[in-house]
Enzyme design. Structure first.
Site, PDB file in Angstrom:
ATOM      1  CG  HIS A   1      -2.009  -1.012   1.154  1.00  0.00           C
ATOM      2  ND1 HIS A   1      -3.332  -0.684   1.018  1.00  0.00           N
ATOM      3  CD2 HIS A   1      -1.975  -2.364   1.164  1.00  0.00           C
ATOM      4  CE1 HIS A   1      -4.062  -1.784   0.974  1.00  0.00           C
ATOM      5  NE2 HIS A   1      -3.260  -2.828   1.060  1.00  0.00           N
TER       6      HIS A   1
ATOM      7  CG  ASP B   1       0.343   9.855   0.672  1.00  0.00           C
ATOM      8  OD1 ASP B   1       0.120   8.694   1.010  1.00  0.00           O
ATOM      9  OD2 ASP B   1      -0.282  10.843   1.121  1.00  0.00           O
TER      10      ASP B   1
HETATM   11  O1  F6P Z   1      -1.021   3.132   4.310  1.00  0.00           O
HETATM   12  C1  F6P Z   1      -0.260   2.365   5.136  1.00  0.00           C
HETATM   13  C2  F6P Z   1      -0.938   2.037   6.450  1.00  0.00           C
HETATM   14  O2  F6P Z   1      -0.137   1.187   7.227  1.00  0.00           O
HETATM   15  C3  F6P Z   1      -2.270   1.381   6.264  1.00  0.00           C
HETATM   16  O3  F6P Z   1      -2.152   0.014   6.082  1.00  0.00           O
HETATM   17  C4  F6P Z   1      -2.977   1.786   7.519  1.00  0.00           C
HETATM   18  O4  F6P Z   1      -4.348   1.854   7.330  1.00  0.00           O
HETATM   19  C5  F6P Z   1      -2.429   3.177   7.814  1.00  0.00           C
HETATM   20  O5  F6P Z   1      -1.164   3.217   7.208  1.00  0.00           O
HETATM   21  C6  F6P Z   1      -2.410   3.470   9.296  1.00  0.00           C
HETATM   22  O6  F6P Z   1      -1.350   2.814   9.913  1.00  0.00           O
HETATM   23  P1  F6P Z   1      -1.370   2.065  11.312  1.00  0.00           P
HETATM   24  O7  F6P Z   1      -2.000   0.727  11.115  1.00  0.00           O
HETATM   25  O8  F6P Z   1       0.072   1.982  11.673  1.00  0.00           O
HETATM   26  O9  F6P Z   1      -2.170   2.894  12.276  1.00  0.00           O
END
Ligand code: F6P
Length: 489
Positions: free
Chosen positions: A164, A378
């Protein structure tokens, strides 16, 4: 390893629910907001799906249970593992490394050891859940070793992986002491998906540079062993999106429209309302955005109360030092701007350190004249797509950093290099002054793209390609090079 019963298994760092445990030990849960679970829910229901992930709490260990139309399969993490695998290797090493080293990544062998053992645990859970010949879809940078470990445990399943976040150029990726193990971990998959073609190209260059494998176009060939056939791994871009139709309908409801009006009124009916919405993360360029807005006030190009800015910064990874520092810096800057340019009862920047429900977000999008997305790097940036989906009135303008994945698709946004503060200021003024006809034309074209390429189409594309891959058991890059923690010194 004995097979499980689920034809379709998703493996992600987090479960798609927030779980609470009552005093008597009974569980309740609420679906967490997010496009991924919305897109996958119908596929889950049709294919008796399971979702393997962490609950978000320390030491939460529970048998798999049914919820949200799927089997929810919790993977337990101890306090120590949260510190070393999640906050440490995932968010203190990989996250900055994969985002252009905006802050310095830290390399610690203890963090790597924890990453290896937690990835093995996720792979073991997926192996237990998946039906014979089933499909397993692994998500994101926290779980890059899962494909190779899973292939060893369950050579019969199809394995997809989707990253992602960006995948860095090999010149940066090469700093990672365990770069080869990570590449080989990913090559356990049949299909490795990325947000942008540039990310897929970076990965393929890393494969060329760090392994002896043959790379042709988007395909890597893993030679078969002991008379088994070769195996092909495909690396390709699949830009993720949002549940655009639902967002569009939500933003048209009378409640959201009334709330949007109310927000503007509460702010003293400014002529121009600017909006930023981000997780409070150093990749998002929040400081650059505030600097540009502060200078516009200083230059007198904008004035309070005619102009106002809302910055929603939702709390994130708060125990990681760089995130704490960022919060302090952002809050000091907001305080300074308000001190210098605010008036009694009218702030220049309305700073909100909260998460909000989708209804409130939709109302903010409808209220804002200019949406500012200024990320320094990003993977995609779904906020930009939400803003576009919310603007069925064809109003509003999107200022978008060229360093987002979304910039590849949203070419009718006003694109900026957020490091160029003068350029950003000029583009904000251009967005504010944009002729209504041009604004509508741009927004119409942006909306066409977002509504046609939604998260459902993304999931269907990825799974369509994965279905076409031919499973060829046991050909793993060099499986034993994903070492046990004891092997790493
Ligand atoms: O976009 C990367 C990401 O790790 C997503 O998988 C997740 O929704 C977001 O960032 C928030 O991250 P975390 O799970 O570390 O709160």
């Amino acid at each position: 390893m004995p097979a499980g019963e689920h034809e379709f298994v998703v493996v992600a760092n987090r479960l798609p629910v927030d779980i609470s445990v009552a005093q008597d030990g009974s569980l309740s849960w609420q679906r967490s907001p997010g496009g991924l679970v919305t897109a996958l829910a119908p596929i889950m229901q049709k294919n008796d799906g399971a979702w393997v992930g962490w609950s978000g709490q320390a030491d939460f260990s529970h048998e798999p249970f049914d919820g949200e139309g799927m089997r929810l399969w919790p993977v337990a993490l101890s306090e120590e593992e949260i510190a070393s695998y999640y906050e440490g290797f995932s968010n203190g090493t990989l996250w900055p490394l994969y985002h252009d080293v905006i802050v310095a990544p830290e390399f610690h062998r203890t963090w790597w050891n924890a990453y290896v053992s937690v990835n093995r645990r996720f792979a073991a859970a997926a192996a237990e859940a998946a039906a014979p010949g089933g499909t397993v879809w692994v998500h994101d940078y926290q779980l890059q070793l899962v494909p190779a470990v899973l292939r060893l445990l369950r050579p019969d399943v199809k394995i997809g992986f989707f990253n992602h976040i960006p995948f860095p150029p090999v010149e940066i990726f090469g700093q990672l002491p365990w770069r080869r193990q990570v590449v080989e971990g990913l090559l356990g998959a049949d299909l490795v998906g990325f947000q942008r073609p540039g990310d897929a190209a970076n990965f393929l260059r890393a494969v060329r540079r760090l392994t002896d494998l043959k790379v042709q176009g988007p395909q890597v060939t893993i030679p078969g062993r002991w008379s088994r056939p070769d195996r092909a791994v495909r690396a390709q871009a699949f830009p993720i999106s949002i549940d655009a139709a639902s967002f569009d309908s939500l933003a048209r409801t009378p409640e959201v429209l009334a709330r949007a009006k109310e927000i503007r009124k509460e702010l003293g009916s400014p002529e121009v309302l600017l909006l930023g919405v981000d997780r409070l993360d150093y990749t998002k360029g929040i400081r650059h955005r505030l600097k540009a807005f502060g200078e516009l006030l200083e230059d007198g190009q904008l004035r309070v109360p005619e102009a106002s800015m809302i910055q929603v910064a939702s709390p994130s990874r708060e125990r990681v030092e760089q995130y704490r520092q960022l919060r302090d810096e952002v809050e000091v800057t907001v305080g300074r701007i308000n001190g210098d340019f605010g008036t009694l009862g009218r702030a220049a920047v309305h700073y909100l350190h909260h998460s909000y429900p989708m209804e409130e977000m939709a109302a903010l999008y409808r209220a804002a004249d200019v949406m500012l997305v200024t990320s320094l790097r990003d993977g995609m940036n779904l906020v930009a797509k939400e803003y576009v989906a919310a603007r069925s009135d064809l109003g509003g303008a999107l200022v978008l950093s060229e360093f987002t994945g979304a910039a590849d698709e949203l070419t009718q946004a006003l694109q900026i290099n957020p490091h160029d503060i003068d350029g950003t200021k000029a583009t904000i003024m251009r967005a504010i002054g944009m002729d209504a006809k041009e604004g509508r034309r741009r927004m119409r074209s942006l909306r066409r793209r977002v509504l046609e390429h939604d998260v459902q189409r993304w999931a269907d594309d990825f799974l369509g390609y994965l279905a076409m891959s031919v499973p060829s058991p046991m050909s793993v890059a060099t499986p034993m090079s994903v070492p046990s923690p004891q092997e790493v010194r």
